[in-house]
Motif scaffolding. Structure first.
Motif, PDB file in Angstrom:
ATOM      1  N   CYS A  20      22.744  57.711  37.933  1.00  0.00           N
ATOM      2  CA  CYS A  20      23.233  56.829  36.865  1.00  0.00           C
ATOM      3  C   CYS A  20      23.741  57.618  35.663  1.00  0.00           C
ATOM      4  O   CYS A  20      24.784  57.285  35.099  1.00  0.00           O
ATOM      5  CB  CYS A  20      22.131  55.865  36.439  1.00  0.00           C
ATOM      6  SG  CYS A  20      21.683  54.654  37.699  1.00  0.00           S
ATOM      7  N   ARG A  28      32.018  55.843  34.278  1.00  0.00           N
ATOM      8  CA  ARG A  28      31.971  54.676  35.158  1.00  0.00           C
ATOM      9  C   ARG A  28      31.068  53.602  34.583  1.00  0.00           C
ATOM     10  O   ARG A  28      29.986  53.877  34.074  1.00  0.00           O
ATOM     11  CB  ARG A  28      31.462  55.082  36.535  1.00  0.00           C
ATOM     12  CG  ARG A  28      32.412  56.063  37.178  1.00  0.00           C
ATOM     13  CD  ARG A  28      32.591  56.010  38.640  1.00  0.00           C
ATOM     14  NE  ARG A  28      32.231  54.820  39.343  1.00  0.00           N
ATOM     15  CZ  ARG A  28      31.720  54.833  40.557  1.00  0.00           C
ATOM     16  NH1 ARG A  28      31.467  55.981  41.165  1.00  0.00           N
ATOM     17  NH2 ARG A  28      31.443  53.711  41.175  1.00  0.00           N
ATOM     18  N   SER A  29      31.519  52.382  34.659  1.00  0.00           N
ATOM     19  CA  SER A  29      30.699  51.256  34.223  1.00  0.00           C
ATOM     20  C   SER A  29      29.702  50.922  35.334  1.00  0.00           C
ATOM     21  O   SER A  29      29.819  51.417  36.453  1.00  0.00           O
ATOM     22  CB  SER A  29      31.594  50.057  33.906  1.00  0.00           C
ATOM     23  OG  SER A  29      32.299  49.661  35.056  1.00  0.00           O
ATOM     24  N   PRO A  30      28.705  50.093  35.047  1.00  0.00           N
ATOM     25  CA  PRO A  30      27.705  49.755  36.063  1.00  0.00           C
ATOM     26  C   PRO A  30      28.353  49.176  37.320  1.00  0.00           C
ATOM     27  O   PRO A  30      29.248  48.347  37.238  1.00  0.00           O
ATOM     28  CB  PRO A  30      26.825  48.713  35.373  1.00  0.00           C
ATOM     29  CG  PRO A  30      27.030  48.925  33.929  1.00  0.00           C
ATOM     30  CD  PRO A  30      28.425  49.432  33.777  1.00  0.00           C
ATOM     31  N   SER A  31      27.877  49.624  38.460  1.00  0.00           N
ATOM     32  CA  SER A  31      28.421  49.172  39.734  1.00  0.00           C
ATOM     33  C   SER A  31      27.267  48.783  40.651  1.00  0.00           C
ATOM     34  O   SER A  31      26.096  48.903  40.280  1.00  0.00           O
ATOM     35  CB  SER A  31      29.252  50.282  40.371  1.00  0.00           C
ATOM     36  OG  SER A  31      28.420  51.386  40.677  1.00  0.00           O
ATOM     37  N   ASP A  32      27.618  48.359  41.845  1.00  0.00           N
ATOM     38  CA  ASP A  32      26.584  48.026  42.820  1.00  0.00           C
ATOM     39  C   ASP A  32      25.712  49.237  43.124  1.00  0.00           C
ATOM     40  O   ASP A  32      24.511  49.101  43.350  1.00  0.00           O
ATOM     41  CB  ASP A  32      27.214  47.514  44.117  1.00  0.00           C
ATOM     42  CG  ASP A  32      27.820  46.131  43.968  1.00  0.00           C
ATOM     43  OD1 ASP A  32      27.494  45.439  42.988  1.00  0.00           O
ATOM     44  OD2 ASP A  32      28.625  45.746  44.836  1.00  0.00           O
ATOM     45  N   LEU A  33      26.303  50.419  43.118  1.00  0.00           N
ATOM     46  CA  LEU A  33      25.559  51.641  43.404  1.00  0.00           C
ATOM     47  C   LEU A  33      24.494  51.915  42.345  1.00  0.00           C
ATOM     48  O   LEU A  33      23.325  52.140  42.675  1.00  0.00           O
ATOM     49  CB  LEU A  33      26.522  52.824  43.505  1.00  0.00           C
ATOM     50  CG  LEU A  33      25.898  54.185  43.798  1.00  0.00           C
ATOM     51  CD1 LEU A  33      25.217  54.195  45.162  1.00  0.00           C
ATOM     52  CD2 LEU A  33      26.952  55.267  43.718  1.00  0.00           C
ATOM     53  N   THR A  34      24.878  51.877  41.081  1.00  0.00           N
ATOM     54  CA  THR A  34      23.924  52.207  40.018  1.00  0.00           C
ATOM     55  C   THR A  34      22.884  51.104  39.824  1.00  0.00           C
ATOM     56  O   THR A  34      21.706  51.394  39.648  1.00  0.00           O
ATOM     57  CB  THR A  34      24.655  52.482  38.698  1.00  0.00           C
ATOM     58  OG1 THR A  34      25.487  51.368  38.372  1.00  0.00           O
ATOM     59  CG2 THR A  34      25.501  53.734  38.796  1.00  0.00           C
ATOM     60  N   THR A  84      18.827  46.577  33.581  1.00  0.00           N
ATOM     61  CA  THR A  84      19.837  45.914  34.409  1.00  0.00           C
ATOM     62  C   THR A  84      20.464  44.746  33.660  1.00  0.00           C
ATOM     63  O   THR A  84      21.682  44.541  33.722  1.00  0.00           O
ATOM     64  CB  THR A  84      19.216  45.443  35.729  1.00  0.00           C
ATOM     65  OG1 THR A  84      18.681  46.583  36.419  1.00  0.00           O
ATOM     66  CG2 THR A  84      20.241  44.757  36.610  1.00  0.00           C
ATOM     67  N   ARG A  91      29.068  45.808  29.929  1.00  0.00           N
ATOM     68  CA  ARG A  91      29.548  46.622  31.048  1.00  0.00           C
ATOM     69  C   ARG A  91      30.372  47.809  30.543  1.00  0.00           C
ATOM     70  O   ARG A  91      31.597  47.792  30.596  1.00  0.00           O
ATOM     71  CB  ARG A  91      30.337  45.761  32.008  1.00  0.00           C
ATOM     72  CG  ARG A  91      29.490  44.631  32.580  1.00  0.00           C
ATOM     73  CD  ARG A  91      30.143  43.902  33.691  1.00  0.00           C
ATOM     74  NE  ARG A  91      30.496  44.763  34.816  1.00  0.00           N
ATOM     75  CZ  ARG A  91      29.670  45.108  35.806  1.00  0.00           C
ATOM     76  NH1 ARG A  91      28.430  44.688  35.783  1.00  0.00           N
ATOM     77  NH2 ARG A  91      30.100  45.843  36.799  1.00  0.00           N
ATOM     78  N   ARG A  93      30.279  52.399  30.013  1.00  0.00           N
ATOM     79  CA  ARG A  93      29.717  53.622  30.579  1.00  0.00           C
ATOM     80  C   ARG A  93      28.314  53.889  30.061  1.00  0.00           C
ATOM     81  O   ARG A  93      27.485  54.456  30.758  1.00  0.00           O
ATOM     82  CB  ARG A  93      30.638  54.800  30.282  1.00  0.00           C
ATOM     83  CG  ARG A  93      30.712  55.099  28.782  1.00  0.00           C
ATOM     84  CD  ARG A  93      31.711  56.126  28.437  1.00  0.00           C
ATOM     85  NE  ARG A  93      31.221  57.449  28.802  1.00  0.00           N
ATOM     86  CZ  ARG A  93      31.861  58.557  28.527  1.00  0.00           C
ATOM     87  NH1 ARG A  93      33.011  58.525  27.902  1.00  0.00           N
ATOM     88  NH2 ARG A  93      31.365  59.713  28.883  1.00  0.00           N
ATOM     89  N   THR A  96      25.500  52.313  32.013  1.00  0.00           N
ATOM     90  CA  THR A  96      25.117  53.085  33.192  1.00  0.00           C
ATOM     91  C   THR A  96      24.164  54.211  32.809  1.00  0.00           C
ATOM     92  O   THR A  96      23.193  54.483  33.514  1.00  0.00           O
ATOM     93  CB  THR A  96      26.372  53.652  33.885  1.00  0.00           C
ATOM     94  OG1 THR A  96      27.290  52.583  34.117  1.00  0.00           O
ATOM     95  CG2 THR A  96      26.035  54.305  35.198  1.00  0.00           C
TER      96      THR A  96
END
Length: 122
Positions: A20, A28-34, A84, A91, A93, A96
């Protein structure tokens, strides 16, 4: 607490934190991965709660303060949910990076919980 499970949790939390933080600092902004990595940390904390409830019944008694242990555990369970929520509301960076900071804080709290449970021998 189960020692190997605690250290596995710490490893997962540190890996999620690094992921993260690196992705956040890369812009990168929050994604499904983070968010998913943070959710995995949350899921393991809930499993730890179950272990902490069952362990004394199985003969694995804590040697430190049980109240202090549960305060750490409940606080740790609340951290990924709050991070979260923040990441989904704002949303950017930095959201994240906040997910990563929450995960590293959880790793530190898990280490302290292990100390409270088993290291403080009388």
């Amino acid at each position: 607490m189960i020692e190997w499970f605690t250290y596995a949790q710490i490893g997962v939390a540190v890996l999620a934190a690094l992921l993260c933080i690196v992705l956040g600092l890369a812009g990168r902004s929050p994604s499904d991965l983070t968010v998913g990595a943070t959710a995995l940390v949350e899921l393991l904390l809930i499993a730890q709660l179950v272990v902490a409830i069952v362990a004394p019944l199985a003969g694995n008694e804590p040697t430190g303060s049980l109240l202090e242990f549960y305060i750490y555990l409940i606080s740790a369970i609340l951290l990924p949910a709050a991070a979260t929520f923040w990441a989904l509301v704002e949303r950017s960076r930095w959201s994240t990076v906040i997910l990563g900071v929450a995960c590293i804080a959880i790793a530190i709290m898990l280490y302290r919980m292990q100390q409270i449970w088993s290291v403080q021998l009388s």
